[in-house]
Write a protein that holds these residues in place. Sequence first.
Motif, PDB file in Angstrom:
ATOM      1  N   THR A  38      38.401  45.860  26.803  1.00 34.39           N
ATOM      2  CA  THR A  38      37.658  45.990  28.047  1.00 34.39           C
ATOM      3  C   THR A  38      38.438  46.921  28.956  1.00 34.39           C
ATOM      4  O   THR A  38      39.462  46.559  29.511  1.00 34.39           O
ATOM      5  N   VAL A  39      37.964  48.162  29.088  1.00 37.73           N
ATOM      6  CA  VAL A  39      38.700  49.197  29.795  1.00 37.73           C
ATOM      7  C   VAL A  39      38.332  49.175  31.275  1.00 37.73           C
ATOM      8  O   VAL A  39      37.161  49.303  31.623  1.00 37.73           O
ATOM      9  N   PRO A  40      39.303  49.041  32.162  1.00 41.92           N
ATOM     10  CA  PRO A  40      39.000  49.083  33.592  1.00 41.92           C
ATOM     11  C   PRO A  40      38.657  50.502  34.019  1.00 41.92           C
ATOM     12  O   PRO A  40      39.349  51.444  33.653  1.00 41.92           O
ATOM     13  N   VAL A  41      37.566  50.651  34.758  1.00 43.38           N
ATOM     14  CA  VAL A  41      37.186  51.960  35.273  1.00 43.38           C
ATOM     15  C   VAL A  41      38.061  52.288  36.469  1.00 43.38           C
ATOM     16  O   VAL A  41      38.180  51.503  37.405  1.00 43.38           O
ATOM     17  N   ARG A  42      38.684  53.463  36.446  1.00 41.97           N
ATOM     18  CA  ARG A  42      39.611  53.848  37.502  1.00 41.97           C
ATOM     19  C   ARG A  42      38.860  54.371  38.725  1.00 41.97           C
ATOM     20  O   ARG A  42      37.729  54.825  38.626  1.00 41.97           O
ATOM     21  N   GLY A  43      39.524  54.326  39.861  1.00 38.20           N
ATOM     22  CA  GLY A  43      38.922  54.854  41.079  1.00 38.20           C
ATOM     23  C   GLY A  43      38.608  53.758  42.083  1.00 38.20           C
ATOM     24  O   GLY A  43      38.273  52.636  41.712  1.00 38.20           O
ATOM     25  N   ASP A  44      38.706  54.093  43.356  1.00 34.97           N
ATOM     26  CA  ASP A  44      38.483  53.113  44.410  1.00 34.97           C
ATOM     27  C   ASP A  44      37.107  53.220  45.043  1.00 34.97           C
ATOM     28  O   ASP A  44      36.745  52.398  45.878  1.00 34.97           O
ATOM     29  N   GLU A  45      36.339  54.235  44.679  1.00 33.19           N
ATOM     30  CA  GLU A  45      35.049  54.427  45.307  1.00 33.19           C
ATOM     31  C   GLU A  45      33.998  53.500  44.708  1.00 33.19           C
ATOM     32  O   GLU A  45      34.130  53.030  43.572  1.00 33.19           O
ATOM     33  N   ALA A  46      32.934  53.258  45.466  1.00 29.25           N
ATOM     34  CA  ALA A  46      31.860  52.385  44.991  1.00 29.25           C
ATOM     35  C   ALA A  46      31.177  52.980  43.758  1.00 29.25           C
ATOM     36  O   ALA A  46      30.775  52.259  42.846  1.00 29.25           O
ATOM     37  N   PHE A  47      31.043  54.303  43.746  1.00 27.71           N
ATOM     38  CA  PHE A  47      30.452  55.009  42.621  1.00 27.71           C
ATOM     39  C   PHE A  47      31.502  55.985  42.094  1.00 27.71           C
ATOM     40  O   PHE A  47      31.907  56.902  42.804  1.00 27.71           O
ATOM     41  N   TYR A  48      31.948  55.764  40.866  1.00 29.85           N
ATOM     42  CA  TYR A  48      33.031  56.568  40.302  1.00 29.85           C
ATOM     43  C   TYR A  48      32.461  57.575  39.311  1.00 29.85           C
ATOM     44  O   TYR A  48      31.703  57.217  38.396  1.00 29.85           O
ATOM     45  N   VAL A  49      32.797  58.843  39.477  1.00 28.12           N
ATOM     46  CA  VAL A  49      32.286  59.914  38.632  1.00 28.12           C
ATOM     47  C   VAL A  49      33.417  60.458  37.757  1.00 28.12           C
ATOM     48  O   VAL A  49      34.510  60.727  38.246  1.00 28.12           O
ATOM     49  N   MET A  50      33.141  60.611  36.480  1.00 31.10           N
ATOM     50  CA  MET A  50      34.116  61.179  35.549  1.00 31.10           C
ATOM     51  C   MET A  50      33.498  62.380  34.849  1.00 31.10           C
ATOM     52  O   MET A  50      32.398  62.288  34.302  1.00 31.10           O
ATOM     53  N   ASP A  51      34.176  63.495  34.894  1.00 29.96           N
ATOM     54  CA  ASP A  51      33.756  64.715  34.205  1.00 29.96           C
ATOM     55  C   ASP A  51      34.599  64.840  32.932  1.00 29.96           C
ATOM     56  O   ASP A  51      35.774  65.174  32.989  1.00 29.96           O
ATOM     57  N   ASN A  52      33.990  64.532  31.793  1.00 28.74           N
ATOM     58  CA  ASN A  52      34.678  64.584  30.504  1.00 28.74           C
ATOM     59  C   ASN A  52      34.416  65.958  29.875  1.00 28.74           C
ATOM     60  O   ASN A  52      33.398  66.184  29.244  1.00 28.74           O
ATOM     61  N   THR A  53      35.337  66.889  30.109  1.00 30.03           N
ATOM     62  CA  THR A  53      35.202  68.242  29.578  1.00 30.03           C
ATOM     63  C   THR A  53      36.362  68.512  28.626  1.00 30.03           C
ATOM     64  O   THR A  53      37.517  68.266  28.969  1.00 30.03           O
ATOM     65  N   GLY A  54      36.072  68.992  27.439  1.00 31.03           N
ATOM     66  CA  GLY A  54      37.133  69.262  26.479  1.00 31.03           C
ATOM     67  C   GLY A  54      36.563  69.525  25.108  1.00 31.03           C
ATOM     68  O   GLY A  54      35.432  70.016  24.962  1.00 31.03           O
ATOM     69  N   THR A  55      37.321  69.186  24.080  1.00 29.50           N
ATOM     70  CA  THR A  55      36.880  69.420  22.711  1.00 29.50           C
ATOM     71  C   THR A  55      36.360  68.161  22.031  1.00 29.50           C
ATOM     72  O   THR A  55      35.827  68.230  20.926  1.00 29.50           O
ATOM     73  N   ASN A  56      36.517  67.004  22.683  1.00 29.93           N
ATOM     74  CA  ASN A  56      36.045  65.770  22.068  1.00 29.93           C
ATOM     75  C   ASN A  56      35.687  64.753  23.131  1.00 29.93           C
ATOM     76  O   ASN A  56      36.069  64.877  24.298  1.00 29.93           O
ATOM     77  N   PHE A  57      34.965  63.728  22.712  1.00 30.61           N
ATOM     78  CA  PHE A  57      34.606  62.628  23.588  1.00 30.61           C
ATOM     79  C   PHE A  57      35.804  61.682  23.745  1.00 30.61           C
ATOM     80  O   PHE A  57      36.795  61.791  23.023  1.00 30.61           O
ATOM     81  N   TYR A  58      35.680  60.748  24.684  1.00 27.08           N
ATOM     82  CA  TYR A  58      36.661  59.668  24.787  1.00 27.08           C
ATOM     83  C   TYR A  58      36.583  58.883  23.484  1.00 27.08           C
ATOM     84  O   TYR A  58      35.524  58.376  23.117  1.00 27.08           O
ATOM     85  N   GLU A  59      37.670  58.778  22.743  1.00 29.05           N
ATOM     86  CA  GLU A  59      37.606  58.426  21.321  1.00 29.05           C
ATOM     87  C   GLU A  59      37.829  56.950  21.005  1.00 29.05           C
ATOM     88  O   GLU A  59      38.223  56.609  19.888  1.00 29.05           O
ATOM     89  N   TYR A  60      37.542  56.071  21.942  1.00 27.05           N
ATOM     90  CA  TYR A  60      37.765  54.642  21.711  1.00 27.05           C
ATOM     91  C   TYR A  60      36.468  53.842  21.844  1.00 27.05           C
ATOM     92  O   TYR A  60      35.712  54.028  22.793  1.00 27.05           O
ATOM     93  N   TYR A  61      36.232  52.985  20.889  1.00 22.83           N
ATOM     94  CA  TYR A  61      35.154  52.003  20.979  1.00 22.83           C
ATOM     95  C   TYR A  61      35.587  50.984  22.022  1.00 22.83           C
ATOM     96  O   TYR A  61      36.632  50.361  21.885  1.00 22.83           O
ATOM     97  N   HIS A  62      34.826  50.812  23.084  1.00 21.81           N
ATOM     98  CA  HIS A  62      35.277  50.011  24.211  1.00 21.81           C
ATOM     99  C   HIS A  62      34.078  49.472  24.996  1.00 21.81           C
ATOM    100  O   HIS A  62      32.925  49.804  24.718  1.00 21.81           O
TER     101      HIS A  62
END
Length: 296
Positions: free
Chosen positions: A15-39
């Motif tokens: 169970t991965v905690p979502v980082r950030g203190d804002e009510a709505f947290y935005v993550m821009d995943n840019t690179g060569t691969n996706f976040y590589e963990y089943y979570h």
Amino acid sequence: MMMKSSEHRKPIEFTVPVRGDEAFYVMDNTGTNFYEYYHRHREFQITYIVEGRGALMLGNLIRPCLENQLFLIKPNDPHLFFKDEHIAEEPRIRIIHLFFSLEKLRPFFDMNEMRVVKSLFYSLDASKLLPEQFAIPLKELFVSLYRKEGASKLINLLYIFKELVAREDKFISLYSGLNKVHFQEADGLRIHTVIKYAIENYRRTISIEEVSALIHLTPTAFCKFFKKHTQKTFISFLNEIRIESACQLLVNNKVESIAETAYQCGFNTAVHFNRVFLHVMKVSPKEFIAARTRKR
């Protein structure tokens, strides 16, 4: 916030905690691969595929994820976006993720003006997919979301919510198959180990003895463990990964024959491949190719 490389993002729990203190947290995943963990995580997730393609594992469901598709992922639905490195055409991917806690934001969604938005998120019976033709008008809203702050960000979010509500009847349900499965943290990480190994090695024969040793179980104990936590046998799961990759090869004309597709995806014979393909896709490989040809 740009997504860091995987070596800096290794989860210490399923169970991965979502980082950030804002009510709505935005993550821009840019690179060569996706976040590589089943979570999983407790937050609601809205994901827009801006660039690239791959596959989504949601619970025990495996399906393609394509450019300009949008996904609503319910809290605690285990998931993994992944790219098949063997047949990937695009070296780069870009995904915008929006996270928010339904529990923490209940007073916000309880406002009378938000009642239809609240109904969409709080009454969701399963995670959802919005197909490309309906999601494309929302693309710029998501791309610009990462650059917004303060009131401008909130206004942008309200526009996104408004557009999602307007397309509510266009969403496709993605049943995860795991409604009655309750993961312990350690079990979730063990399942991740197996999934990642299968994704990286599906092109060759993988024995039950080999994969069970990865998580220090006997073959018999492993089979029971995997079936309990995925509602599928490991062989069924492995074959679904193989068939998903076969579909990508066939759609993109990466192979000269059905037999070649079979061998590239880990099947020893074309006969076995045809039988498994029909079982998973409900059509034969030839019918699948013909249907895709008609759509072009």
